[in-house]
Design a protein around this motif. Sequence first.
Motif, PDB file in Angstrom:
ATOM      1  N   ARG A 114     -11.127  12.541   5.305  1.00 44.23           N
ATOM      2  CA  ARG A 114     -11.725  11.894   6.484  1.00 44.23           C
ATOM      3  C   ARG A 114     -11.071  12.457   7.752  1.00 44.23           C
ATOM      4  NH1 ARG A 114     -10.051   6.806   6.903  1.00 44.23           N
ATOM      5  NH2 ARG A 114      -8.223   7.182   5.636  1.00 44.23           N
ATOM      6  N   VAL A 115     -11.205  13.751   7.962  1.00 44.74           N
ATOM      7  CA  VAL A 115     -10.561  14.424   9.091  1.00 44.74           C
ATOM      8  C   VAL A 115     -10.927  13.767  10.421  1.00 44.74           C
ATOM      9  CG1 VAL A 115     -10.429  16.608  10.368  1.00 44.74           C
ATOM     10  CG2 VAL A 115     -10.336  16.614   7.878  1.00 44.74           C
ATOM     11  N   GLU A 116     -12.169  13.371  10.555  1.00 36.91           N
ATOM     12  CA  GLU A 116     -12.650  12.801  11.817  1.00 36.91           C
ATOM     13  C   GLU A 116     -11.915  11.513  12.214  1.00 36.91           C
ATOM     14  OE1 GLU A 116     -14.735  10.913   8.494  1.00 36.91           O
ATOM     15  OE2 GLU A 116     -14.412  13.016   9.002  1.00 36.91           O
ATOM     16  N   ALA A 117     -11.291  10.848  11.253  1.00 38.99           N
ATOM     17  CA  ALA A 117     -10.565   9.605  11.551  1.00 38.99           C
ATOM     18  C   ALA A 117      -9.333   9.861  12.416  1.00 38.99           C
ATOM     19  CB  ALA A 117     -10.156   8.913  10.247  1.00 38.99           C
ATOM     20  N   SER A 118      -8.907  11.111  12.535  1.00 41.99           N
ATOM     21  CA  SER A 118      -7.713  11.431  13.316  1.00 41.99           C
ATOM     22  C   SER A 118      -8.014  12.013  14.688  1.00 41.99           C
ATOM     23  CB  SER A 118      -6.826  12.394  12.537  1.00 41.99           C
ATOM     24  OG  SER A 118      -6.373  11.758  11.356  1.00 41.99           O
ATOM     25  N   PHE A 119      -9.287  12.212  15.013  1.00 44.25           N
ATOM     26  CA  PHE A 119      -9.640  12.783  16.314  1.00 44.25           C
ATOM     27  C   PHE A 119      -9.103  11.946  17.472  1.00 44.25           C
ATOM     28  CE2 PHE A 119     -13.767  14.906  14.561  1.00 44.25           C
ATOM     29  CZ  PHE A 119     -13.002  15.874  13.935  1.00 44.25           C
ATOM     30  N   ALA A 120      -9.243  10.628  17.383  1.00 44.11           N
ATOM     31  CA  ALA A 120      -8.828   9.754  18.490  1.00 44.11           C
ATOM     32  C   ALA A 120      -7.325   9.852  18.742  1.00 44.11           C
ATOM     33  CB  ALA A 120      -9.229   8.306  18.210  1.00 44.11           C
ATOM     34  N   SER A 121      -6.527   9.959  17.677  1.00 41.26           N
ATOM     35  CA  SER A 121      -5.075  10.064  17.845  1.00 41.26           C
ATOM     36  C   SER A 121      -4.695  11.372  18.523  1.00 41.26           C
ATOM     37  CB  SER A 121      -4.379   9.978  16.482  1.00 41.26           C
ATOM     38  OG  SER A 121      -4.650   8.748  15.873  1.00 41.26           O
ATOM     39  N   ILE A 122      -5.324  12.459  18.118  1.00 45.41           N
ATOM     40  CA  ILE A 122      -5.038  13.755  18.733  1.00 45.41           C
ATOM     41  C   ILE A 122      -5.443  13.728  20.200  1.00 45.41           C
ATOM     42  CG2 ILE A 122      -5.719  16.193  18.735  1.00 45.41           C
ATOM     43  CD1 ILE A 122      -5.795  15.944  15.624  1.00 45.41           C
ATOM     44  N   ASP A 123      -6.627  13.202  20.496  1.00 45.52           N
ATOM     45  CA  ASP A 123      -7.080  13.094  21.888  1.00 45.52           C
ATOM     46  C   ASP A 123      -6.110  12.249  22.713  1.00 45.52           C
ATOM     47  OD1 ASP A 123      -9.314  14.629  21.325  1.00 45.52           O
ATOM     48  OD2 ASP A 123     -10.671  12.901  21.172  1.00 45.52           O
ATOM     49  N   PHE A 124      -5.611  11.175  22.125  1.00 42.16           N
ATOM     50  CA  PHE A 124      -4.688  10.275  22.815  1.00 42.16           C
ATOM     51  C   PHE A 124      -3.435  11.029  23.260  1.00 42.16           C
ATOM     52  CE2 PHE A 124      -1.132   7.252  22.725  1.00 42.16           C
ATOM     53  CZ  PHE A 124      -1.595   6.276  23.598  1.00 42.16           C
ATOM     54  N   PHE A 125      -2.807  11.754  22.346  1.00 38.09           N
ATOM     55  CA  PHE A 125      -1.587  12.493  22.687  1.00 38.09           C
ATOM     56  C   PHE A 125      -1.878  13.633  23.660  1.00 38.09           C
ATOM     57  CE2 PHE A 125       0.066  10.802  18.529  1.00 38.09           C
ATOM     58  CZ  PHE A 125       1.074  10.028  19.088  1.00 38.09           C
ATOM     59  N   GLU A 126      -2.962  14.369  23.421  1.00 37.92           N
ATOM     60  CA  GLU A 126      -3.286  15.496  24.303  1.00 37.92           C
ATOM     61  C   GLU A 126      -3.573  15.033  25.721  1.00 37.92           C
ATOM     62  OE1 GLU A 126      -5.099  18.844  21.229  1.00 37.92           O
ATOM     63  OE2 GLU A 126      -6.502  17.507  22.263  1.00 37.92           O
ATOM     64  N   SER A 127      -4.326  13.951  25.871  1.00 38.27           N
ATOM     65  CA  SER A 127      -4.696  13.492  27.211  1.00 38.27           C
ATOM     66  C   SER A 127      -3.498  12.969  28.003  1.00 38.27           C
ATOM     67  CB  SER A 127      -5.770  12.404  27.123  1.00 38.27           C
ATOM     68  OG  SER A 127      -5.249  11.228  26.542  1.00 38.27           O
ATOM     69  N   ARG A 128      -2.430  12.600  27.316  1.00 35.65           N
ATOM     70  CA  ARG A 128      -1.227  12.102  27.998  1.00 35.65           C
ATOM     71  C   ARG A 128      -0.110  13.146  28.050  1.00 35.65           C
ATOM     72  NH1 ARG A 128      -4.252   8.396  26.132  1.00 35.65           N
ATOM     73  NH2 ARG A 128      -4.373   6.323  27.042  1.00 35.65           N
TER      74      ARG A 128
END
Length: 196
Positions: A114-128
Motif C-alpha cells: 500500500r505505497v500510496e498510504a505513505s504519500f501524506a507523510s512524505i509530503d508532510f516532511f517535505e513541505s516543512r
Amino acid sequence: MTIGTNSQSAPAAVKILIAGGFGVGKTTMVGALSEVAPLRTEEYLTRASIGVDDLSGVDNKDTTTVALDFGRITISSELVVYLFGTPGQERFWFMWNDLVNGALGGVVIVDTRRVEASFASIDFFESRGIPFVVAINCFHGRNTRSTEEIRSALDLDPQVPMLLGDVRERIFGRDLLLALVDHLMTLPAPLAAPVG
C-alpha cells in the motif's frame, strides 16, 4: 539550611518522528526500539470507523493509534532520543502539527502492498523542510517491488535514504536512526538569522 545543587546537567534530548500510513508498523517500530515500555494510545476499532477509516490491506488490524506512541533510547548520560509515533488515519492527522514541533528529523515507514498510504507523510516532511529517511517494511521478509520501483512510486529525491527491513527487528530500527543521523550530517547547516 543550604540546599545543594545538582552538578549533573540534564541530558540533551533529540526528538524523532515515526510516520506513515495506517497499519504500516509505526507502533511496532517504537516498541522494538524503546528501552522503556512505550506509551501507546491504541484503541480498538469499532463499527464507528466503518466508512471512515480505510482498512484496505490491513483487514485483520483491530487496534489503532489515536494520539501518539512514545519511546525513549538513552544513547549516553549526555544524550537521549525520544521517539514519537504519529497516528496513521487521516482523521487524526491534525495531531502531526503538534508532534512535529522540535523534531530533528523523521522516519517514514512504507508498506509496499500500500505505497500510496505513505504519500501524506512524505509530503508532510517535505513541505516543512524536515529531513527524513524511508523504511520499506518488508513484512515477514517479503518485498514485491525493487528499490527503484519504490523510489519512483514515492517520487523521492535521490538523496533521501531508503532502507529495506522488518521494523519488528531492533537492529533494523537502529540502522534507520543511524541512516537519519548520517543524512542530517550531509545537509547544509541552517543560516543564522541576521543580528540587529
